[in-house]
Design an enzyme around this catalytic site. Structure first.
Site, PDB file in Angstrom:
ATOM      1  N   GLN A 224      12.303  -3.003   1.001  1.00  0.00           N
ATOM      2  CA  GLN A 224      10.960  -3.593   1.094  1.00  0.00           C
ATOM      3  C   GLN A 224      10.958  -4.943   0.386  1.00  0.00           C
ATOM      4  O   GLN A 224       9.973  -5.660   0.427  1.00  0.00           O
ATOM      5  CB  GLN A 224       9.943  -2.684   0.401  1.00  0.00           C
TER       6      GLN A 224
ATOM      7  N   HIS B  82       9.859  -6.165   4.912  1.00  0.00           N
ATOM      8  CA  HIS B  82       8.723  -7.024   4.569  1.00  0.00           C
ATOM      9  C   HIS B  82       9.082  -8.506   4.582  1.00  0.00           C
ATOM     10  O   HIS B  82       8.424  -9.310   3.930  1.00  0.00           O
ATOM     11  CB  HIS B  82       8.145  -6.613   3.203  1.00  0.00           C
TER      12      HIS B  82
ATOM     13  N   CYS C  19       2.393 -22.529  15.537  1.00  0.00           N
ATOM     14  CA  CYS C  19       3.343 -22.430  16.661  1.00  0.00           C
ATOM     15  C   CYS C  19       4.409 -21.374  16.419  1.00  0.00           C
ATOM     16  O   CYS C  19       5.187 -21.062  17.312  1.00  0.00           O
ATOM     17  CB  CYS C  19       3.992 -23.790  16.937  1.00  0.00           C
TER      18      CYS C  19
ATOM     19  N   CYS D 233       3.752 -29.611  14.113  1.00  0.00           N
ATOM     20  CA  CYS D 233       2.650 -29.336  15.056  1.00  0.00           C
ATOM     21  C   CYS D 233       1.288 -29.432  14.375  1.00  0.00           C
ATOM     22  O   CYS D 233       0.256 -29.354  15.040  1.00  0.00           O
ATOM     23  CB  CYS D 233       2.812 -27.957  15.701  1.00  0.00           C
TER      24      CYS D 233
ATOM     25  N   GLY E 289      13.441   2.815  -6.815  1.00  0.00           N
ATOM     26  CA  GLY E 289      12.625   1.747  -7.395  1.00  0.00           C
ATOM     27  C   GLY E 289      11.422   1.357  -6.564  1.00  0.00           C
ATOM     28  O   GLY E 289      11.055   0.190  -6.516  1.00  0.00           O
ATOM     29  N   THR E 290      10.819   2.358  -5.931  1.00  0.00           N
ATOM     30  CA  THR E 290       9.584   2.061  -5.185  1.00  0.00           C
ATOM     31  C   THR E 290       8.503   3.053  -5.582  1.00  0.00           C
ATOM     32  O   THR E 290       8.794   4.243  -5.794  1.00  0.00           O
ATOM     33  CB  THR E 290       9.804   2.081  -3.650  1.00  0.00           C
ATOM     34  N   SER E 291       7.256   2.550  -5.660  1.00  0.00           N
ATOM     35  CA  SER E 291       6.141   3.436  -5.994  1.00  0.00           C
ATOM     36  C   SER E 291       5.769   4.291  -4.784  1.00  0.00           C
ATOM     37  O   SER E 291       4.991   5.234  -4.913  1.00  0.00           O
ATOM     38  CB  SER E 291       4.947   2.620  -6.472  1.00  0.00           C
TER      39      SER E 291
HETATM   40  C1  BJW Z   1      12.138   1.061 -11.554  1.00  0.00           C
HETATM   41  C2  BJW Z   1      12.674   0.162 -12.454  1.00  0.00           C
HETATM   42  C3  BJW Z   1      14.028   0.298 -12.715  1.00  0.00           C
HETATM   43  C4  BJW Z   1      10.610  -0.336 -12.261  1.00  0.00           C
HETATM   44  N1  BJW Z   1      14.730   1.249 -12.101  1.00  0.00           N
HETATM   45  N2  BJW Z   1      12.843   2.011 -10.962  1.00  0.00           N
HETATM   46  C5  BJW Z   1      -1.128   4.626   5.994  1.00  0.00           C
HETATM   47  C6  BJW Z   1      -1.899   5.130   4.969  1.00  0.00           C
HETATM   48  C7  BJW Z   1      -2.633   4.270   4.157  1.00  0.00           C
HETATM   49  C8  BJW Z   1      -2.616   2.890   4.359  1.00  0.00           C
HETATM   50  C9  BJW Z   1      -1.848   2.391   5.383  1.00  0.00           C
HETATM   51  C10 BJW Z   1      -1.125   3.248   6.191  1.00  0.00           C
HETATM   52  N3  BJW Z   1      -0.450   2.491   7.095  1.00  0.00           N
HETATM   53  C11 BJW Z   1      -0.730   1.188   6.870  1.00  0.00           C
HETATM   54  C12 BJW Z   1      -1.594   1.100   5.831  1.00  0.00           C
HETATM   55  C13 BJW Z   1      -2.144  -0.161   5.257  1.00  0.00           C
HETATM   56  C14 BJW Z   1      -1.203  -0.862   4.312  1.00  0.00           C
HETATM   57  C15 BJW Z   1      -0.884   0.084   3.145  1.00  0.00           C
HETATM   58  O1  BJW Z   1       0.138   0.699   3.063  1.00  0.00           O
HETATM   59  N4  BJW Z   1      -1.798   0.190   2.179  1.00  0.00           N
HETATM   60  C16 BJW Z   1      -1.607   1.068   1.023  1.00  0.00           C
HETATM   61  C17 BJW Z   1      -1.352   0.239  -0.220  1.00  0.00           C
HETATM   62  C18 BJW Z   1      -2.785   1.969   0.880  1.00  0.00           C
HETATM   63  N5  BJW Z   1       0.029  -1.274   4.988  1.00  0.00           N
HETATM   64  C19 BJW Z   1       0.096  -2.402   5.689  1.00  0.00           C
HETATM   65  O2  BJW Z   1      -0.876  -3.129   5.832  1.00  0.00           O
HETATM   66  C20 BJW Z   1       1.412  -2.734   6.345  1.00  0.00           C
HETATM   67  N6  BJW Z   1       1.222  -3.076   7.710  1.00  0.00           N
HETATM   68  C21 BJW Z   1       0.945  -2.179   8.649  1.00  0.00           C
HETATM   69  O3  BJW Z   1       0.889  -0.995   8.412  1.00  0.00           O
HETATM   70  O4  BJW Z   1       0.766  -2.720   9.895  1.00  0.00           O
HETATM   71  C22 BJW Z   1       0.174  -1.907  10.901  1.00  0.00           C
HETATM   72  C23 BJW Z   1      -1.314  -2.056  10.773  1.00  0.00           C
HETATM   73  C24 BJW Z   1      -1.861  -3.296  10.952  1.00  0.00           C
HETATM   74  C25 BJW Z   1      -3.250  -3.449  10.857  1.00  0.00           C
HETATM   75  C26 BJW Z   1      -4.030  -2.345  10.522  1.00  0.00           C
HETATM   76  C27 BJW Z   1      -3.451  -1.102  10.301  1.00  0.00           C
HETATM   77  C28 BJW Z   1      -2.055  -0.952  10.440  1.00  0.00           C
HETATM   78  C29 BJW Z   1       2.036  -3.967   5.711  1.00  0.00           C
HETATM   79  C30 BJW Z   1       2.438  -3.747   4.303  1.00  0.00           C
HETATM   80  C31 BJW Z   1       2.993  -5.045   3.746  1.00  0.00           C
HETATM   81  C32 BJW Z   1       3.315  -4.946   2.271  1.00  0.00           C
HETATM   82  N7  BJW Z   1       3.559  -6.249   1.773  1.00  0.00           N
HETATM   83  C33 BJW Z   1       3.925  -6.416   0.385  1.00  0.00           C
HETATM   84  C34 BJW Z   1       3.946  -7.928   0.062  1.00  0.00           C
HETATM   85  C35 BJW Z   1       5.174  -8.574   0.688  1.00  0.00           C
HETATM   86  C36 BJW Z   1       5.222 -10.034   0.414  1.00  0.00           C
HETATM   87  C37 BJW Z   1       5.362 -10.345  -1.039  1.00  0.00           C
HETATM   88  O5  BJW Z   1       6.349  -9.949  -1.689  1.00  0.00           O
HETATM   89  O6  BJW Z   1       4.460 -10.989  -1.579  1.00  0.00           O
HETATM   90  O7  BJW Z   1       5.200  -5.815   0.116  1.00  0.00           O
HETATM   91  S1  BJW Z   1       2.841  -5.511  -0.706  1.00  0.00           S
HETATM   92  C38 BJW Z   1       4.092  -5.114  -1.898  1.00  0.00           C
HETATM   93  O8  BJW Z   1       4.219  -3.671  -1.986  1.00  0.00           O
HETATM   94  C39 BJW Z   1       5.412  -5.641  -1.309  1.00  0.00           C
HETATM   95  C40 BJW Z   1       6.348  -4.488  -1.593  1.00  0.00           C
HETATM   96  O9  BJW Z   1       7.459  -4.547  -0.720  1.00  0.00           O
HETATM   97  C41 BJW Z   1       5.454  -3.277  -1.399  1.00  0.00           C
HETATM   98  C42 BJW Z   1       5.957  -2.033  -2.042  1.00  0.00           C
HETATM   99  O10 BJW Z   1       6.017  -2.165  -3.422  1.00  0.00           O
HETATM  100  P1  BJW Z   1       7.198  -1.484  -4.244  1.00  0.00           P
HETATM  101  O11 BJW Z   1       8.483  -2.082  -3.855  1.00  0.00           O
HETATM  102  O12 BJW Z   1       7.106  -0.021  -4.118  1.00  0.00           O
HETATM  103  O13 BJW Z   1       6.890  -1.997  -5.723  1.00  0.00           O
HETATM  104  P2  BJW Z   1       5.951  -1.356  -6.847  1.00  0.00           P
HETATM  105  O14 BJW Z   1       5.706  -2.395  -7.851  1.00  0.00           O
HETATM  106  O15 BJW Z   1       4.754  -0.708  -6.255  1.00  0.00           O
HETATM  107  O16 BJW Z   1       6.826  -0.192  -7.476  1.00  0.00           O
HETATM  108  C43 BJW Z   1       7.978  -0.452  -8.265  1.00  0.00           C
HETATM  109  C44 BJW Z   1       8.555   0.874  -8.702  1.00  0.00           C
HETATM  110  O17 BJW Z   1       9.779   0.638  -9.369  1.00  0.00           O
HETATM  111  C45 BJW Z   1       7.662   1.646  -9.683  1.00  0.00           C
HETATM  112  O18 BJW Z   1       7.549   2.988  -9.227  1.00  0.00           O
HETATM  113  C46 BJW Z   1       8.422   1.583 -11.013  1.00  0.00           C
HETATM  114  O19 BJW Z   1       8.282   2.756 -11.796  1.00  0.00           O
HETATM  115  C47 BJW Z   1       9.849   1.440 -10.540  1.00  0.00           C
HETATM  116  N8  BJW Z   1      10.751   0.749 -11.457  1.00  0.00           N
HETATM  117  N9  BJW Z   1      11.633  -0.686 -12.897  1.00  0.00           N
HETATM  118  C48 BJW Z   1      14.076   2.106 -11.254  1.00  0.00           C
HETATM  119  N10 BJW Z   1      14.639  -0.544 -13.609  1.00  0.00           N
HETATM  120 ZN    ZN Z   2       4.034 -25.386  14.027  1.00  0.00          ZN
END
Ligand code: BJW
Ligand code: ZN
Length: 246
Positions: free
Chosen positions: A104, A122, A133, A153, A190-192
């Site tokens: 991710q 992502h 464009c 553009c 390492g994902t929540s």
């Molecule tokens: C360690 C550590 C160490 C620390 N060792 N561990 C179904 C149900 C509910 C909602 C939805 C659903 N389907 C879709 C949705 C909506 C939405 C969503 O999921 N919302 C929820 C939050 C409720 N999803 C979307 O909108 C997605 N699109 C989609 O579904 O399209 C279809 C659609 C379109 C229109 C309408 C409906 C559907 C897109 C999601 C895009 C996410 N984008 C981001 C930003 C990317 C750009 C950027 O970087 O700025 O992606 S959000 C952010 O969260 C980023 C990450 O990739 C993502 C996940 O986070 P991650 O990696 O889990 O990080 P953390 O910080 O949360 O966790 C870190 C973990 O590491 C923790 O647990 C720590 O304990 C641990 N840790 N140190 C091991 N050393």
């Molecule tokens: Zn353009």
């Protein structure tokens, strides 16, 4: 030194070359390199609310703020290196005959570590694209100046990442679902596990009979459904697992 790591006999018995392995990584694997995670105490979004920054509407409302937030993060990423967790996954890839790495993360650190064929769900913060464009701007030399820079553009250039409410790259998510439903051993590292559809992958893997292991500092949304939780830093747990590969 971190805590002592212990794993089950079942997991040990699955560390064979012909076990089909799928890995899903999140921000936590890059934390030890110095990339802030999104959620939690040190999370990026303690300071910035996600809906203010990581949506298309936010970019349209305040393109300068959102662009600068990504510039700030790019600067962090430029200065850091992959950590032992990323490097361990390179060893995993050369050991297991069937291996897929799904991330991710947008930081490119798996690539920098030497992993091949990474499925980026992502996008990638180093790439950009025009909102009008659609042209990709891998480097911004041809862009016109501005914050954010402009495409020739006239459209604003945005980072090529997936924001809330946006579709994931179709081929990537489809492939991720396919391999997750067909693997023997799935690691969620390492994902929540709160952001979908990525968070559905361990669930799909489990439903299709895979042994699901999470590696995290603390329990997550999926802890109740996984077969095994390895609590600790991924930069310590993953190198420990590499030592068990024969
Ligand atoms: C360690 C550590 C160490 C620390 N060792 N561990 C179904 C149900 C509910 C909602 C939805 C659903 N389907 C879709 C949705 C909506 C939405 C969503 O999921 N919302 C929820 C939050 C409720 N999803 C979307 O909108 C997605 N699109 C989609 O579904 O399209 C279809 C659609 C379109 C229109 C309408 C409906 C559907 C897109 C999601 C895009 C996410 N984008 C981001 C930003 C990317 C750009 C950027 O970087 O700025 O992606 S959000 C952010 O969260 C980023 C990450 O990739 C993502 C996940 O986070 P991650 O990696 O889990 O990080 P953390 O910080 O949360 O966790 C870190 C973990 O590491 C923790 O647990 C720590 O304990 C641990 N840790 N140190 C091991 N050393
Ligand atoms: Zn353009």
């Amino acid at each position: 030194m971190g805590q002592e790591i212990s794993i089950s006999e079942r997991l040990r018995s699955l560390l064979l070359k012909d076990t089909k392995v799928v890995i899903l990584t999140g921000a936590g694997i890059s934390a030890e390199s110095g990339v802030p995670t999104f959620r939690g105490e040190e999370g990026l979004w303690k300071k910035f609310r996600p809906e203010e920054l990581a949506t298309f509407d936010a970019f349209m409302a305040n393109p300068q703020l959102v662009w600068e937030w990504y510039e700030y993060r790019r600067k962090i990423i430029e200065e850091i290196k992959p950590n032992p967790g990323h490097l361990a996954l390179v060893d995993f890839q050369s050991y297991f005959e069937k291996f897929d790495l799904i991330t991710q993360n947008v930081d490119g650190l798996h690539h920098q570590a030497g992993s091949k064929k990474i499925i980026e769900l992502h996008g990638n913060i180093k790439r950009n694209k025009c909102i009008r464009c659609g042209e990709k701007h891998e480097d911004l030399n041809k862009a016109l100046p501005g914050i954010p820079p402009k495409c020739p553009c006239g459209g604003n250039i945005r980072p090529d990442v997936v924001w809330f409410g946006e579709m994931l790259p179709q081929e990537a998510i489809q492939y991720a679902f396919e391999v997750s439903s067909a693997c023997d051993l799935f690691f969620s590292i390492g994902t929540s596990a709160v952001v979908h559809p990525a968070a559905s992958l361990p669930v799909i893997a489990k439903r299709n009979g895979a042994y699901v292991v999470e590696v995290n500092l603390s329990p997550t949304e999926i802890s109740h459904l996984v077969d095994e939780s390895l609590f600790g830093k991924s930069g310590e747990v993953l190198p420990f697992l590499v030592k068990l590969l024969k």
